[in-house]
Every structure is written in C-alpha cells, then in structure tokens.
Write an enzyme that holds these catalytic residues in place. Structure first.
Site, PDB file in Angstrom:
ATOM      1  CG  HIS A  58     -32.580  34.387  16.642  1.00 53.28           C
ATOM      2  ND1 HIS A  58     -32.566  35.303  17.669  1.00 53.28           N
ATOM      3  CD2 HIS A  58     -33.233  33.295  17.134  1.00 53.28           C
ATOM      4  CE1 HIS A  58     -33.183  34.803  18.719  1.00 53.28           C
ATOM      5  NE2 HIS A  58     -33.588  33.577  18.426  1.00 53.28           N
ATOM      6  CG  HIS A  70     -33.989  31.095  21.119  1.00 56.31           C
ATOM      7  ND1 HIS A  70     -34.779  31.791  20.228  1.00 56.31           N
ATOM      8  CD2 HIS A  70     -34.770  30.093  21.583  1.00 56.31           C
ATOM      9  CE1 HIS A  70     -35.977  31.229  20.153  1.00 56.31           C
ATOM     10  NE2 HIS A  70     -35.996  30.200  20.964  1.00 56.31           N
ATOM     11  CB  CYS A 160     -30.385  36.607  20.449  1.00 53.64           C
ATOM     12  SG  CYS A 160     -30.021  37.224  18.780  1.00 53.64           S
TER      13      CYS A 160
END
Length: 229
Positions: A58, A70, A160
């Site tokens: 991530h 994010h 992301c």
C-alpha cells in the site's frame, strides 16, 4: 517494541535511530537489511511511503505533520456525505465492497493509521522508476492534496500505486499491476495450463454430468488458452 521507518532515500544518511512508541515495530525485508532508518519527524513533505500488506503493498504521500494522503477503496462515500463517518478508519468490509463497486476515496490519515502496524519504506520506488525522476517534494504534496476526495477505483488500472506515481513522477503506473499481468502471460503461455483446464473440465463433466454448462467451458477455455499461447 517500536517500529522503524525505513528511509530509502537516494542520498540517505547512515545510521539507525529509534521511533516514538506510538508506532509498532515492523521488520524490514532481507533484501533491504542494509537500508537506513530514520525517525518519523525526519520524514519530508512529499515523501512516498509504502507499507506491506498481506497480498500487496500500500502506498501514500506524506503531507507533513504526521499526515498521509492515500487512495483507499471505500463504499461508504456512496451512501453518505457525513465527513465524520467517512474519516473513520476504513474497515475490511468497507474496503472489499469498495473494490467490488469500484468506488474509492483519496483520504488523509495519520502515519499510524496508514502503517497499521507495518514498517514503512520511504521513497523506495525512486530506485525502481528510473525513467521518470521524482518531482520536487512540495509539488508532490500539492498534487496529492488537490486530489483528496472521492474517485473511481480499479484494482489493476487505478489503485493507490497509480495515485502516488502520478503525484511523485507525473505519470500514473503500477509495478504491482505490471508484475500481475506478466504472471498471467506466463500462465497463458505455459501449455501445461491447457492440459490442467482440460482435465478439470472433464472432471466437472464426470461429477456434474454432460451438459452445456460443463461441456462448453471444457472445450472453449483450453481452446482459448491454446490460441493465446
């Protein structure tokens, strides 16, 4: 125990230092065992942060003051405009439904909530993206702040990683997506997959009986794999 934030900066300083106890410790990978470590206060606005998850990595952009922007899949903004509810940490149920419905939001969370107990690599992607040098950190942060809010989501084409690479390098891309597509190509090109799918199809016919729902996939899937290999 306390977490170390890994600083893989191009001109990173040598040495290791401790991190505030509010962050849980994580272990760096063996490949990065010689990387440098820094305290969270040494993070710079515009740094690209990444944390390992179970099946993927991530990514986020550090905005300063302990805040990270994010992109997260999230179904909740579809049903409410209550910013207080939306600001709550995204649960697994919200995340999964967001993935399925292709809804997400670019949100701002604390470093603690972003890391979720994992170690954080800093600007590690700068060493992987050789074709596009990183933009100035302040420009990176401003690009991220402008995009905060609801957005569409795609597991492969708008995740992301696409968000942070757009902000930091000026071009949206995903190394994880590229690796996945290469893996799929490898499977398709491997002619053993044709025999495996044929065997599974015949087993399905044997167990479920002869019919269109079992026969057509048994013929079509191996044929398509053969043509694509």
């Amino acid at each position: 125990m306390r977490m170390k934030v890994e600083a893989c900066k191009a001109a990173g300083a040598q040495g290791t230092s401790s991190i505030p106890t509010t962050i849980t410790r994580g272990m760096a990978s063996e490949a990065d065992s010689n990387a440098n470590y820094c305290e969270t206060w040494s993070l710079k606005r515009g740094d690209l942060l990444e944390v390992p998850r179970t099946l993927f990595t991530h990514y986020g952009i550090y905005l300063g003051d302990g805040q990270v922007a994010h992109l997260m899949p999230d179904i909740l903004p579809v049903f409410t405009e209550d910013h207080k509810l939306i600001r709550d940490v995204v649960t697994n149920q919200r995340l999964i439904l967001g993935v399925i419905s292709k809804n997400a939001s670019i949100r701002v969370d604390t470093v603690d909530d972003f890391a979720y107990g994992a170690c954080i690599l800093v600007n590690h992607m700068d060493r992987l993206v050789c074709k596009k040098p990183a933009l100035p950190n302040e420009e990176v942060a401003r690009r991220a702040e402008k995009l905060v809010g609801s957005t569409e989501y795609s597991l492969l084409w708008n995740n992301c990683e696409h968000f942070v690479t757009h902000c930091r390098y000026g071009i949206a891309m995903s190394i994880q997506t590229d690796k996945f597509c290469e893996a799929v190509k490898t499977i398709i090109r491997d002619q053993r997959s044709i025999f495996v799918t044929t065997a599974l199809g015949l087993a399905g016919i044997f167990c479920l009986g002869f019919g269109p729902s079992t026969t057509l996939p048994t013929i079509l899937i191996p044929f398509l794999l053969w043509m694509a290999s």
